[in-house]
Design a protein around this motif. Structure first.
Motif, PDB file in Angstrom:
ATOM      1  N   VAL A  11      43.886  23.433 -57.131  1.00 22.59           N
ATOM      2  CA  VAL A  11      42.718  24.731 -56.720  1.00 22.59           C
ATOM      3  C   VAL A  11      42.411  24.867 -57.084  1.00 22.59           C
ATOM      4  O   VAL A  11      42.789  26.003 -58.043  1.00 22.59           O
ATOM      5  CB  VAL A  11      42.974  24.835 -54.720  1.00 22.59           C
ATOM      6  CG1 VAL A  11      41.612  25.443 -54.484  1.00 22.59           C
ATOM      7  CG2 VAL A  11      43.821  23.955 -53.349  1.00 22.59           C
ATOM      8  N   LEU A  12      41.017  24.679 -57.489  1.00 23.83           N
ATOM      9  CA  LEU A  12      40.217  25.850 -58.577  1.00 23.83           C
ATOM     10  C   LEU A  12      39.111  26.760 -57.918  1.00 23.83           C
ATOM     11  O   LEU A  12      38.603  26.517 -56.822  1.00 23.83           O
ATOM     12  CB  LEU A  12      39.389  24.249 -59.530  1.00 23.83           C
ATOM     13  CG  LEU A  12      40.265  23.431 -60.018  1.00 23.83           C
ATOM     14  CD1 LEU A  12      38.808  22.902 -60.742  1.00 23.83           C
ATOM     15  CD2 LEU A  12      40.919  23.568 -61.096  1.00 23.83           C
ATOM     16  N   ASP A  13      39.075  27.875 -59.059  1.00 23.19           N
ATOM     17  CA  ASP A  13      38.641  28.965 -58.415  1.00 23.19           C
ATOM     18  C   ASP A  13      37.605  29.208 -59.099  1.00 23.19           C
ATOM     19  O   ASP A  13      37.716  30.145 -60.572  1.00 23.19           O
ATOM     20  CB  ASP A  13      39.631  30.424 -58.792  1.00 23.19           C
ATOM     21  CG  ASP A  13      39.084  31.429 -57.948  1.00 23.19           C
ATOM     22  OD1 ASP A  13      37.538  31.711 -57.306  1.00 23.19           O
ATOM     23  OD2 ASP A  13      39.918  32.518 -57.573  1.00 23.19           O
ATOM     24  N   TYR A  14      36.077  29.121 -58.216  1.00 23.33           N
ATOM     25  CA  TYR A  14      34.978  29.184 -59.767  1.00 23.33           C
ATOM     26  C   TYR A  14      34.811  30.825 -60.057  1.00 23.33           C
ATOM     27  O   TYR A  14      34.706  30.857 -61.378  1.00 23.33           O
ATOM     28  CB  TYR A  14      33.566  28.583 -58.537  1.00 23.33           C
ATOM     29  CG  TYR A  14      32.683  28.989 -59.987  1.00 23.33           C
ATOM     30  CD1 TYR A  14      32.273  27.747 -60.068  1.00 23.33           C
ATOM     31  CD2 TYR A  14      31.966  30.168 -60.012  1.00 23.33           C
ATOM     32  CE1 TYR A  14      31.340  28.012 -61.715  1.00 23.33           C
ATOM     33  CE2 TYR A  14      30.303  29.583 -60.683  1.00 23.33           C
ATOM     34  CZ  TYR A  14      30.281  28.786 -61.231  1.00 23.33           C
ATOM     35  OH  TYR A  14      28.973  29.134 -61.778  1.00 23.33           O
ATOM     36  N   ASP A  15      35.474  31.735 -59.500  1.00 20.80           N
ATOM     37  CA  ASP A  15      35.376  33.037 -60.564  1.00 20.80           C
ATOM     38  C   ASP A  15      36.218  33.642 -61.426  1.00 20.80           C
ATOM     39  O   ASP A  15      35.562  33.785 -61.974  1.00 20.80           O
ATOM     40  CB  ASP A  15      35.310  34.160 -58.736  1.00 20.80           C
ATOM     41  CG  ASP A  15      34.161  34.077 -57.721  1.00 20.80           C
ATOM     42  OD1 ASP A  15      33.411  33.391 -58.239  1.00 20.80           O
ATOM     43  OD2 ASP A  15      35.083  34.490 -56.603  1.00 20.80           O
TER      44      ASP A  15
END
Length: 503
Positions: A11-15
């Motif tokens: 899962v990628l975290d945009y922040d």
């Protein structure tokens, strides 16, 4: 490796990451090719941009970010403002910490936000701009006190993403007087060896801390609970909420000045005052221009006053004792008829003491045994009444010869003065050095029932035939029998004891 499909591994975290760059390597022969076989390769760069999705609601600003597991939220403490009672304020209200503002929690999306008051505006006093979030007034409030509004911020395209915050409006009476210090200029003191957290002192003579106070005439007591104190133009001190001045660090100068400011946080009004702080020598070191402190002089004066009062009390006590013990001596000095003074005080006192002892012995002996006195006869040579054992040593002198200087005049020839309880008799010889004063009670030689006038007549007349005065001895005038003699002697002893106590 033979079908180059690029997949997301987690899962990628945009922040955290918004873009990823990859380098792709390709070869036209197997990796384990034969030796000497020709092989060609190529590379390329693949850029992957990460796009944020709409998964977060609006966040009111400013806020505090908090992470709960993999989710992130932003907490807002709300907004606060104030308005005057019965007054309508034009334009947007000034709120703290700033105007109502919310932005999309998904920063890359930046969805449009709309605002609405959902609770607390029952009287329709306030309104909010749906696009900007500014709050304004529709009419003046008529009740003092806080008004709590609940404001909603939501996305126009996705109304499921929303957030709420509180806006508190304080309705207050209009302030007509700003805070004012009790003085426009203050003066304080501090020791040069004072460290951090030490207080600035009020004066040189004591260790009382310096304190400032600001009054607000809008309050009946003058005390405004919303006043906050501040220090300006100084790095040496801080000020507490109660108005005490504390050092932040040691002072390296002889004096310094600063400005105090009292701010009414509810109205924003303020007042100022100047403070000059003088630096004193360290404790225990006396300054050159001050020999003694006023407090030391006051303590010395108090001690001296206490000693003076104690001395006066002791002197008064001694004087009262002397007056009480010498009351009879003052009476003797008042009734004295002699113009000359006693020249030999010590000898006279010893004679009187001996005479009193002889009288006391005689009275005590008389109480045991009373011997009748023999009758006296007249001497043919000297013409005086004498005892039986009298011997005349000057036969050649005529009968009318003047008595010698050694003869003592009869005490009956002197005037008798009376006091309340005793009679004062005087006897003297021709030698002024032998003057004596004696106090003889009236009861000696008399019965209690004898009349005083009769006694005075007897003393004025000549001695009776069977009685007389012998030098240094008091002869009783009237004796009827041995029982009455013992009674008279007993009364005489009581009188002598009274005389001794008076003396």
């Amino acid at each position: 490796m033979y079908t180059p499909n690029i997949l997301v591994n987690k899962v990628l975290d945009y922040d955290v990451i918004q873009q990823v760059k990859l380098i792709l390597y390709v070869q036209d022969t197997p990796l384990q090719s034969q030796p000497g076989e020709r092989s060609f390769t190529a590379t390329t760069t693949i850029t992957v941009n990460i796009k944020d999705i709409d998964n977060r609601p609006p966040w009111f600003q400013p806020c505090t970010k908090v992470t709960v597991g993999s989710a992130k939220i932003c907490l807002s403490l709300g907004y606060r403002g104030r308005v005057n009672l019965t007054e309508k304020q034009d334009g947007a209200l000034q709120l703290q910490p700033g105007p109502v503002y919310a932005r999309d929690g998904d920063r890359s999306r930046n969805e449009e936000i709309s605002y609405k008051i959902v609770r607390g505006n029952e009287d329709n006093i306030f309104q909010i701009d749906e696009n900007s979030g500014n709050i304004s007034m529709l009419k003046p409030p008529d009740i003092a006190g806080p008004i709590s509004l609940l404001v909603l911020a939501f996305q126009l395209l996705n109304r499921d993403q929303f957030a709420t915050t509180s806006v508190t409006i304080d309705v207050m009476k209009k302030s007509r007087n700003p805070p004012r210090f009790e003085k426009e200029r203050y003066e304080g003191y501090v020791y040069s060896n004072s460290g951090p957290e030490n207080m600035v002192l009020r004066d040189k003579m004591s260790n009382r801390p310096f304190r400032v106070r600001a009054r607000d005439e809008d309050f009946a007591s003058g005390i405004n609970p919303d006043i906050k104190y501040e220090v300006q133009y100084s790095s040496y001190v801080n000020i507490t909420t109660d108005g005490f001045i504390l050092l932040k660090k040691a002072v390296r100068t002889d004096a310094f000045a600063l400005q105090l400011r009292a701010v009414d946080v509810s109205t924003g009004e303020s007042g100022t005052a100047a403070l000059s702080v003088n630096v004193l020598p360290p404790v225990g070191i006396q300054s050159q221009d001050e020999s003694y402190r006023a407090g030391d002089m006051a303590l010395l004066g108090f001690v001296m006053a206490a000693l003076l009062v104690l001395c006066l009390i002791v002197i008064g006590y001694l004087i009262s004792r002397v007056k009480k013990g010498n009351s009879d001596a003052f009476k003797l000095s008042e009734v004295s008829i002699f113009p000359s003074k006693l020249r030999d005080t010590g000898r006279s006192r010893s004679r009187r003491a001996d005479l009193r002892e002889q009288r006391l012995d005689a009275v005590q002996g008389a109480r045991v045994r009373v011997i009748p006195r023999e009758r006296q006869r007249h001497c043919s040579s000297c013409g005086f009444q004498v005892h039986a054992n009298h011997s005349h040593y000057s036969p050649g002198l005529p009968v009318k010869e003047k008595p010698s200087k050694q003869r003592v005049k009869s005490i009956l020839a002197k005037e008798r003065r009376k006091d309340d309880k005793k009679t004062v008799w005087f006897k003297e010889s021709e030698d002024s050095s032998d003057i004596e004063v004696e106090i003889i009670p009236d009861t000696i030689g008399l019965k209690p029932e004898d009349d005083e006038d009769k006694v005075e007549g007897d003393f004025a007349s000549n001695p009776p035939e069977d009685g007389g005065m012998v030098l240094g001895e008091l002869t009783m005038l009237s004796i009827k029998d041995s029982r009455s003699r013992e009674t008279d002697i007993t009364d005489s002893k009581d009188g002598l004891n009274t005389d001794r106590r008076d003396q």
